[in-house]
Scaffold this motif. Structure first.
Motif, PDB file in Angstrom:
ATOM      1  N   HIS A  23      94.224  -1.747  33.643  1.00 36.34           N
ATOM      2  CA  HIS A  23      93.450  -2.362  34.716  1.00 36.34           C
ATOM      3  C   HIS A  23      94.334  -3.256  35.596  1.00 36.34           C
ATOM      4  CE1 HIS A  23      90.027  -1.232  32.076  1.00 36.34           C
ATOM      5  NE2 HIS A  23      89.445  -1.038  33.243  1.00 36.34           N
ATOM      6  N   ILE A  24      95.211  -4.007  34.969  1.00 40.32           N
ATOM      7  CA  ILE A  24      96.109  -4.877  35.727  1.00 40.32           C
ATOM      8  C   ILE A  24      97.031  -4.050  36.618  1.00 40.32           C
ATOM      9  CG2 ILE A  24      98.042  -6.485  35.522  1.00 40.32           C
ATOM     10  CD1 ILE A  24      96.671  -7.533  32.944  1.00 40.32           C
ATOM     11  N   LEU A  25      97.571  -2.964  36.096  1.00 38.45           N
ATOM     12  CA  LEU A  25      98.478  -2.130  36.889  1.00 38.45           C
ATOM     13  C   LEU A  25      97.738  -1.462  38.044  1.00 38.45           C
ATOM     14  CD1 LEU A  25     100.529  -0.497  33.983  1.00 38.45           C
ATOM     15  CD2 LEU A  25     101.265  -2.319  35.541  1.00 38.45           C
ATOM     16  N   ALA A  26      96.523  -1.015  37.810  1.00 42.57           N
ATOM     17  CA  ALA A  26      95.738  -0.442  38.902  1.00 42.57           C
ATOM     18  C   ALA A  26      95.490  -1.492  39.977  1.00 42.57           C
ATOM     19  CB  ALA A  26      94.411   0.096  38.376  1.00 42.57           C
ATOM     20  N   GLY A  27      95.247  -2.732  39.556  1.00 44.62           N
ATOM     21  CA  GLY A  27      95.083  -3.813  40.523  1.00 44.62           C
ATOM     22  C   GLY A  27      96.349  -4.071  41.316  1.00 44.62           C
ATOM     23  N   CYS A  28      97.507  -3.930  40.672  1.00 40.81           N
ATOM     24  CA  CYS A  28      98.786  -4.108  41.380  1.00 40.81           C
ATOM     25  C   CYS A  28      98.955  -3.064  42.475  1.00 40.81           C
ATOM     26  CB  CYS A  28      99.947  -4.033  40.392  1.00 40.81           C
ATOM     27  SG  CYS A  28     100.096  -5.459  39.296  1.00 40.81           S
ATOM     28  N   VAL A  29      98.555  -1.823  42.190  1.00 42.78           N
ATOM     29  CA  VAL A  29      98.617  -0.769  43.208  1.00 42.78           C
ATOM     30  C   VAL A  29      97.698  -1.124  44.379  1.00 42.78           C
ATOM     31  CG1 VAL A  29      98.144   1.659  43.680  1.00 42.78           C
ATOM     32  CG2 VAL A  29      99.248   0.999  41.537  1.00 42.78           C
ATOM     33  N   LEU A  30      96.510  -1.623  44.062  1.00 43.10           N
ATOM     34  CA  LEU A  30      95.566  -2.028  45.106  1.00 43.10           C
ATOM     35  C   LEU A  30      96.161  -3.120  45.985  1.00 43.10           C
ATOM     36  CD1 LEU A  30      92.444  -1.601  45.887  1.00 43.10           C
ATOM     37  CD2 LEU A  30      92.092  -3.751  44.677  1.00 43.10           C
ATOM     38  N   TYR A 314      89.944   5.248  44.189  1.00 44.64           N
ATOM     39  CA  TYR A 314      89.064   4.788  45.267  1.00 44.64           C
ATOM     40  C   TYR A 314      89.618   3.590  46.023  1.00 44.64           C
ATOM     41  CZ  TYR A 314      85.392   7.758  43.268  1.00 44.64           C
ATOM     42  OH  TYR A 314      84.664   8.826  42.813  1.00 44.64           O
ATOM     43  N   GLY A 315      90.617   2.915  45.445  1.00 45.59           N
ATOM     44  CA  GLY A 315      91.101   1.685  46.066  1.00 45.59           C
ATOM     45  C   GLY A 315      91.580   1.877  47.492  1.00 45.59           C
ATOM     46  N   PHE A 316      92.433   2.875  47.726  1.00 47.88           N
ATOM     47  CA  PHE A 316      93.011   3.039  49.053  1.00 47.88           C
ATOM     48  C   PHE A 316      91.982   3.442  50.107  1.00 47.88           C
ATOM     49  CE2 PHE A 316      95.363   5.207  52.415  1.00 47.88           C
ATOM     50  CZ  PHE A 316      96.306   4.241  52.728  1.00 47.88           C
ATOM     51  N   PRO A 317      91.149   4.476  49.889  1.00 47.68           N
ATOM     52  CA  PRO A 317      90.156   4.803  50.928  1.00 47.68           C
ATOM     53  C   PRO A 317      89.183   3.669  51.208  1.00 47.68           C
ATOM     54  CG  PRO A 317      89.786   6.106  48.937  1.00 47.68           C
ATOM     55  CD  PRO A 317      91.121   5.459  48.787  1.00 47.68           C
ATOM     56  N   LEU A 318      88.837   2.905  50.177  1.00 55.48           N
ATOM     57  CA  LEU A 318      87.932   1.779  50.413  1.00 55.48           C
ATOM     58  C   LEU A 318      88.642   0.650  51.153  1.00 55.48           C
ATOM     59  CD1 LEU A 318      85.957   1.741  47.046  1.00 55.48           C
ATOM     60  CD2 LEU A 318      85.061   2.307  49.319  1.00 55.48           C
ATOM     61  N   GLU A 319      89.928   0.437  50.875  1.00 58.20           N
ATOM     62  CA  GLU A 319      90.695  -0.533  51.658  1.00 58.20           C
ATOM     63  C   GLU A 319      90.739  -0.129  53.130  1.00 58.20           C
ATOM     64  OE1 GLU A 319      94.118  -2.630  48.928  1.00 58.20           O
ATOM     65  OE2 GLU A 319      94.378  -0.499  49.380  1.00 58.20           O
ATOM     66  N   GLN A 320      90.953   1.136  53.377  1.00 58.04           N
ATOM     67  CA  GLN A 320      90.984   1.631  54.758  1.00 58.04           C
ATOM     68  C   GLN A 320      89.645   1.392  55.457  1.00 58.04           C
ATOM     69  OE1 GLN A 320      93.782   2.274  56.244  1.00 58.04           O
ATOM     70  NE2 GLN A 320      94.269   4.452  56.018  1.00 58.04           N
ATOM     71  N   ILE A 335      92.281  -7.827  50.378  1.00 62.08           N
ATOM     72  CA  ILE A 335      92.170  -7.655  48.933  1.00 62.08           C
ATOM     73  C   ILE A 335      90.915  -8.337  48.405  1.00 62.08           C
ATOM     74  CG2 ILE A 335      93.231  -8.229  46.711  1.00 62.08           C
ATOM     75  CD1 ILE A 335      95.971  -8.044  48.280  1.00 62.08           C
ATOM     76  N   VAL A 336      90.670  -9.554  48.858  1.00 66.03           N
ATOM     77  CA  VAL A 336      89.481 -10.296  48.427  1.00 66.03           C
ATOM     78  C   VAL A 336      88.211  -9.560  48.840  1.00 66.03           C
ATOM     79  CG1 VAL A 336      88.184 -12.427  48.755  1.00 66.03           C
ATOM     80  CG2 VAL A 336      90.661 -12.517  48.427  1.00 66.03           C
ATOM     81  N   GLN A 337      88.204  -9.000  50.047  1.00 67.79           N
ATOM     82  CA  GLN A 337      87.012  -8.324  50.549  1.00 67.79           C
ATOM     83  C   GLN A 337      86.748  -7.001  49.843  1.00 67.79           C
ATOM     84  OE1 GLN A 337      88.174  -8.135  54.681  1.00 67.79           O
ATOM     85  NE2 GLN A 337      87.075 -10.013  55.211  1.00 67.79           N
ATOM     86  N   VAL A 338      87.805  -6.278  49.508  1.00 67.91           N
ATOM     87  CA  VAL A 338      87.618  -4.929  48.975  1.00 67.91           C
ATOM     88  C   VAL A 338      87.447  -4.915  47.465  1.00 67.91           C
ATOM     89  CG1 VAL A 338      90.051  -4.306  48.525  1.00 67.91           C
ATOM     90  CG2 VAL A 338      88.429  -2.557  49.321  1.00 67.91           C
ATOM     91  N   LEU A 339      87.960  -5.900  46.761  1.00 69.09           N
ATOM     92  CA  LEU A 339      87.963  -5.855  45.308  1.00 69.09           C
ATOM     93  C   LEU A 339      86.574  -5.687  44.696  1.00 69.09           C
ATOM     94  CD1 LEU A 339      89.663  -5.928  42.775  1.00 69.09           C
ATOM     95  CD2 LEU A 339      89.531  -8.424  42.796  1.00 69.09           C
ATOM     96  N   PRO A 340      85.540  -6.450  45.122  1.00 72.68           N
ATOM     97  CA  PRO A 340      84.219  -6.238  44.508  1.00 72.68           C
ATOM     98  C   PRO A 340      83.691  -4.824  44.741  1.00 72.68           C
ATOM     99  CG  PRO A 340      84.283  -8.300  45.752  1.00 72.68           C
ATOM    100  CD  PRO A 340      85.522  -7.554  46.111  1.00 72.68           C
ATOM    101  N   VAL A 341      83.933  -4.280  45.930  1.00 70.35           N
ATOM    102  CA  VAL A 341      83.455  -2.930  46.233  1.00 70.35           C
ATOM    103  C   VAL A 341      84.168  -1.904  45.362  1.00 70.35           C
ATOM    104  CG1 VAL A 341      83.153  -1.210  48.053  1.00 70.35           C
ATOM    105  CG2 VAL A 341      83.018  -3.646  48.611  1.00 70.35           C
ATOM    106  N   VAL A 342      85.483  -2.054  45.233  1.00 71.94           N
ATOM    107  CA  VAL A 342      86.257  -1.117  44.417  1.00 71.94           C
ATOM    108  C   VAL A 342      85.799  -1.165  42.960  1.00 71.94           C
ATOM    109  CG1 VAL A 342      88.549  -0.614  43.504  1.00 71.94           C
ATOM    110  CG2 VAL A 342      88.273  -1.153  45.918  1.00 71.94           C
ATOM    111  N   LEU A 343      85.573  -2.356  42.438  1.00 66.96           N
ATOM    112  CA  LEU A 343      85.157  -2.473  41.046  1.00 66.96           C
ATOM    113  C   LEU A 343      83.807  -1.807  40.809  1.00 66.96           C
ATOM    114  CD1 LEU A 343      86.231  -6.138  40.209  1.00 66.96           C
ATOM    115  CD2 LEU A 343      87.331  -4.013  39.482  1.00 66.96           C
ATOM    116  N   ILE A 344      82.885  -1.960  41.741  1.00 68.41           N
ATOM    117  CA  ILE A 344      81.563  -1.344  41.596  1.00 68.41           C
ATOM    118  C   ILE A 344      81.671   0.180  41.633  1.00 68.41           C
ATOM    119  CG2 ILE A 344      79.328  -1.024  42.726  1.00 68.41           C
ATOM    120  CD1 ILE A 344      79.542  -3.973  43.626  1.00 68.41           C
TER     121      ILE A 344
END
Length: 381
Positions: A23-30, A314-320, A335-344
């Motif tokens: 999970h931490i590594l996936a967050g680093c990619v995000l 899903y991290g990258f398309p949702l960031e876009q 990052i702050v804005q997208v993180l809750p959406v990505v987690l859901i």
């Protein structure tokens, strides 16, 4: 002086931090890709100038190392046929659903084209083939993100073809061969090291260089399992690896030594004993199963949940998409804005797609899991 603990000693404890590390590594990619989304191809993502690799690349290296360590165990206990089935069930359902979600949920919302024109455009349907089976991270959708610094829709998927190649080579080699000649995996790791240590005047194709790097990490993980009784786990070696990396930083050996040092460090962290309930690195999942009642209750439904793959996909398309709609003023705000959406979304992917797919694995093979094996076997890139 007491004997240095080995990987086998770590396995014998029956608890680990693999799930949390993923999970931490996936967050680093995000985090790393937020800078790419914000500034485009010319961006210098975190750690790139300091180490020669950006934060996302470091995370992917460790994904491959942990993956090699985990999936070789799957091959040992399942056999080649069931192993291939298990790998396909872990990779493909989540990837296919993420591709469809990007093309037919995010795409219609953000495209500059009318919906009918978007759905009739051949590029929309070609995108599906570009992602599966071509794994083209630079694939685009018509009218989607076209005015943004980065135009890609699913850039992270480029690594999956290398992971599949590693899985295939491991299966072709066969665990029986590796058990009789485990030094083969050391030779594979050494080959990757040699290719990455070539003088700067010898420029390898990007695909060869990427496979050398990621294959070396994967081989390290496989070797850590094969030599688990001999391989020590000691923080002094982590420090030594860092110091050696710094000493060789200006040589052709600096980069591969740094990569192997960080792979060893990740394995050390994976078995690091902690005083916190379920491990100080715990986030969710089976590592929390031993925690206090107040912690266990709200997380009961998440026991064993591994939504790192969903974060990765899903991290990258949702960031876009978030960048297009909210226009944040900095990558950190994005990052702050997208993180809750990505987690859901990632959690939904785990519960509705990935977990049901994993349930299709052979019950007999799962039942044969040795008690000393790491807790959660899963996709790690």
């Amino acid at each position: 002086m007491s004997p240095i603990a080995t990987v086998s000693n770590g396995l014998a404890r029956g608890r680990d931090n693999f799930l949390s590390l993923r999970h931490i590594l996936a967050g680093c990619v995000l985090v790393s890709h937020a800078f790419f989304v914000f500034r485009g191809a010319d961006v210098r993502e975190p750690l790139l100038d300091e180490t020669g690799l950006d934060l996302g690349q470091h995370a992917v290296n460790l994904f491959f190392a942990l993956s090699g360590f985990l999936v070789v165990q799957s091959l040992e206990r399942r056999g080649v046929k069931a192993y291939a089935r298990a790998r396909a069930l872990r990779l493909l359902p989540g990837l296919v659903m993420a591709t469809l979600f990007t093309a037919f949920v995010i795409g219609p919302i953000v495209t500059s084209l009318p919906l009918g024109a978007y759905l009739r455009d051949s590029a929309t349907w070609r995108f599906l083939v570009d992602i599966v089976p071509r794994f083209n991270g630079h694939a685009t959708l018509p009218g989607v993100f076209e005015d943004q610094p980065a135009n890609e829709a699913m850039i992270t998927i480029w690594t999956i073809k290398y992971e599949i190649a590693c899985y295939a080579l491991l299966a072709i080699g066969g665990f029986a061969l590796l058990r009789r000649r485990p030094a083969i995996v050391l030779a594979a790791c050494a080959l990757g090291f040699a290719l990455m240590s070539l003088p700067s005047r010898i420029v390898l194709p990007d695909a060869v260089h990427s496979f050398a790097r990621l294959g070396m990490c994967f081989a390290f993980g496989v070797g850590a399992w094969l030599y688990r009784r001999q391989m020590p786990l000691d923080g002094r070696f982590v420090i030594g690896g860092i110091l050696l990396s710094l000493a060789l930083a200006r040589t052709t050996f600096g980069l591969p030594v740094m990569i192997l040092a960080e792979c060893y460090g990740a394995l050390w962290l994976a078995f690091l004993p902690t005083a916190w309930p379920g491990g100080a690195l715990s986030i969710v999942g089976s590592e929390m199963a031993g925690g206090p009642g107040l912690v266990k209750a709200p997380l009961a439904l998440l026991a064993g949940a591994d939504f790192s793959y969903g974060i990765y996909l899903y991290g990258f398309p949702l960031e876009q998409a978030i960048f297009q709609f909210l226009q944040p003023s900095s990558p950190w705000l994005l990052i702050v804005q997208v993180l809750p959406v990505v987690l859901i979304v990632a959690l939904g992917s785990w519960l509705l797609v990935e977990k049901p797919a994993l349930a299709l694995k052979s019950r007999r093979a799962v039942g044969e899991l040795p008690q000393s094996a790491p807790v959660a076997e899963g996709q790690t890139s």
